[in-house]
Write a protein that holds these residues in place. Sequence first.
Motif, mmCIF file in Angstrom:
data_model
loop_
_atom_site.group_PDB
_atom_site.id
_atom_site.type_symbol
_atom_site.label_atom_id
_atom_site.label_comp_id
_atom_site.label_asym_id
_atom_site.label_seq_id
_atom_site.Cartn_x
_atom_site.Cartn_y
_atom_site.Cartn_z
ATOM 1 N N THR A 166 0.537 -1.394 0.115
ATOM 2 C CA THR A 166 0.120 0.489 0.263
ATOM 3 C C THR A 166 1.350 1.234 0.056
ATOM 4 O OG1 THR A 166 0.297 0.181 2.278
ATOM 5 C CG2 THR A 166 -1.614 -1.011 1.985
ATOM 6 N N LEU A 167 0.423 2.751 -0.311
ATOM 7 C CA LEU A 167 1.212 3.496 -0.676
ATOM 8 C C LEU A 167 1.489 3.925 1.132
ATOM 9 C CD1 LEU A 167 2.426 6.312 -1.452
ATOM 10 C CD2 LEU A 167 -0.215 7.182 -1.228
ATOM 11 N N PRO A 168 0.726 3.899 2.055
ATOM 12 C CA PRO A 168 0.736 3.923 3.469
ATOM 13 C C PRO A 168 2.376 3.157 4.293
ATOM 14 C CG PRO A 168 -0.406 4.056 3.523
ATOM 15 C CD PRO A 168 -0.320 3.375 2.620
ATOM 16 N N GLU A 169 2.584 2.095 3.400
ATOM 17 C CA GLU A 169 3.301 0.669 3.350
ATOM 18 C C GLU A 169 4.715 1.617 2.606
ATOM 19 O OE1 GLU A 169 1.289 -3.322 4.384
ATOM 20 O OE2 GLU A 169 2.218 -3.217 2.265
ATOM 21 N N PHE A 170 4.623 1.842 1.806
ATOM 22 C CA PHE A 170 5.544 2.367 0.708
ATOM 23 C C PHE A 170 6.346 3.553 1.541
ATOM 24 C CE2 PHE A 170 7.018 5.478 -2.530
ATOM 25 C CZ PHE A 170 8.023 4.798 -3.322
ATOM 26 N N VAL A 171 5.451 4.334 1.725
ATOM 27 C CA VAL A 171 5.638 5.734 2.774
ATOM 28 C C VAL A 171 6.722 5.526 3.787
ATOM 29 C CG1 VAL A 171 5.681 7.504 3.932
ATOM 30 C CG2 VAL A 171 4.453 7.303 1.871
ATOM 31 N N GLN A 172 6.226 4.654 4.108
ATOM 32 C CA GLN A 172 7.078 3.831 5.555
ATOM 33 C C GLN A 172 8.795 3.378 5.444
ATOM 34 O OE1 GLN A 172 4.688 0.974 8.166
ATOM 35 N NE2 GLN A 172 6.072 1.179 9.499
ATOM 36 N N VAL A 173 8.668 2.823 4.509
ATOM 37 C CA VAL A 173 10.052 2.924 3.848
ATOM 38 C C VAL A 173 10.570 3.769 3.447
ATOM 39 C CG1 VAL A 173 10.957 1.475 2.171
ATOM 40 C CG2 VAL A 173 9.599 0.205 2.575
ATOM 41 N N LEU A 174 10.274 4.652 2.767
ATOM 42 C CA LEU A 174 11.151 5.590 2.445
ATOM 43 C C LEU A 174 12.006 6.059 3.261
ATOM 44 C CD1 LEU A 174 9.109 7.266 -0.139
ATOM 45 C CD2 LEU A 174 10.888 5.813 -0.228
ATOM 46 N N GLU A 175 10.653 6.801 4.664
ATOM 47 C CA GLU A 175 11.492 7.308 6.256
ATOM 48 C C GLU A 175 12.271 6.629 6.822
ATOM 49 O OE1 GLU A 175 7.036 7.293 8.613
ATOM 50 O OE2 GLU A 175 6.560 9.158 7.197
ATOM 51 N N GLY A 176 11.523 4.980 6.794
ATOM 52 C CA GLY A 176 13.276 4.584 6.839
ATOM 53 C C GLY A 176 14.630 4.944 7.033
ATOM 54 N N LYS A 177 14.025 4.502 5.173
ATOM 55 C CA LYS A 177 15.792 4.865 4.627
ATOM 56 C C LYS A 177 16.081 6.018 5.399
ATOM 57 C CE LYS A 177 14.966 1.803 0.830
ATOM 58 N NZ LYS A 177 16.261 1.093 0.960
ATOM 59 N N ALA A 178 15.416 7.084 5.188
ATOM 60 C CA ALA A 178 15.455 8.634 5.834
ATOM 61 C C ALA A 178 16.159 9.034 7.199
ATOM 62 C CB ALA A 178 14.698 9.885 5.668
ATOM 63 N N ARG A 179 15.895 8.064 7.863
ATOM 64 C CA ARG A 179 16.565 7.356 9.983
ATOM 65 C C ARG A 179 17.963 7.260 9.126
ATOM 66 N NH1 ARG A 179 10.658 6.154 10.818
ATOM 67 N NH2 ARG A 179 11.392 4.302 10.572
ATOM 68 N N GLU A 180 18.008 6.145 8.813
ATOM 69 C CA GLU A 180 19.179 5.205 9.173
ATOM 70 C C GLU A 180 19.932 5.747 7.914
ATOM 71 O OE1 GLU A 180 19.175 1.376 8.575
ATOM 72 O OE2 GLU A 180 16.902 1.631 8.034
ATOM 73 N N MET A 181 20.262 6.709 7.346
ATOM 74 C CA MET A 181 20.679 7.300 6.355
ATOM 75 C C MET A 181 21.351 8.295 7.244
ATOM 76 S SD MET A 181 19.652 10.005 3.512
ATOM 77 C CE MET A 181 20.073 11.631 3.962
ATOM 78 N N ARG A 182 20.758 8.555 8.331
ATOM 79 C CA ARG A 182 21.514 9.514 9.260
ATOM 80 C C ARG A 182 23.010 9.820 10.499
ATOM 81 N NH1 ARG A 182 15.619 11.515 11.336
ATOM 82 N NH2 ARG A 182 15.094 12.539 9.938
ATOM 83 N N GLN A 183 23.148 8.266 10.025
ATOM 84 C CA GLN A 183 24.313 7.592 10.800
ATOM 85 C C GLN A 183 25.490 7.692 10.103
ATOM 86 O OE1 GLN A 183 24.561 3.490 11.337
ATOM 87 N NE2 GLN A 183 22.048 3.042 10.002
#
Length: 360
Positions: free
Chosen positions: A270-287
């Motif tokens: 679903t679109l919410p699941e897709f957005v959740q994947v993107l948000e997860g990558k955005a959070r992880e890249m900060r390290q």
Amino acid sequence: MTRQDTNSWVIADARRLRRLTYTVADTWDQFHHVDGEPGNLYRSAGSAYQPDSAYVLNYNTFVGYLEGHARPYEVRFTRPAGYYGASHRAPQPLNDSVDVVRAPSYRALVDAPVLYARPDTAWLQLGRTKVLVALYATTARHYAPTLARTLKPLLEAQQAYLGGRLPVDSYAFLVYHAKGRLGSYMGDGLEHSQSTLCLLESPGLADLDQFLRRLTTHEFFHVVTPLNIHSREIENYDFRNPTFSAHLWLYEGLTEYATIHMAIKQKLQTLPEFVQVLEGKAREMRQFDNTLSMTELSRQAMTRQDQYYNFYLKGALFNLCLDVRLRELSGARWARRSYCSSWRGATAPAGPLLTTSFST
């Protein structure tokens, strides 16, 4: 013979050479993760010789080439009784105990790893593409048909995503699975022009489903980048002195973006699941080091391994932004087309075969 460096030897009076005999060691005894153990990564580029279980064979670990002499290859395997060699360049039986593989060049040979084990295979037909699924598992037998049923809807979705046609006529998934600690999941995959070798570790095969789906989808998309769309450094790859281009952000980042974008475009999530994947990558890249550009990291990929995983995070988001920007610039007009691939290996000159015999 004089050893010149890690990967090369000088043979005195080589014009008189008729036969070269040598022994090799495997590069990993067992695919088991140990925290802090050196050499843990990239075992999918290595080989393992495990009597009474399986042989994972990457030709680069036991076959060489004579510099300046491009010749066809013939490799012979003395195999244990009842074993089957799975590969997109499949070994052909000469007799009850010897198989042979022929390749027009060293590059073509290295592009076709082999999994030798007791047969556990399944076949899929997707349009014009025939797909082999071969498995060796320390915990189960005859699981390849189940694995093939897991992969089929993903390959069908990738086929639709790529314009209705997969970019190869044949493909092989070679999967080696070892039992790991409870809660331990580890995957190591290496893509080739017409195959993927996956080394997996988990408590059992049944809990691999989601993990394997992501890994195999990503590796298969590498058929597009870098195996068909790539820079001159890959087109004319120097095995002895490899150089790195500035495009790993494209090879890994675009491949990872296609993996996550395919899922939403083909309605696998679903679109919410897709957005959740993107948000997860955005959070992880900060390290990771945000001052290091993707192109510079591409050039320093071997020396900056601590930053490598960012290609799958920031690299994927970068390609998402590139996709959005290209749609803006084109007025959202885009054409769907099929990707077609062909092997571009150099034509070997006429001459004697380089013949290698390898006894398991």
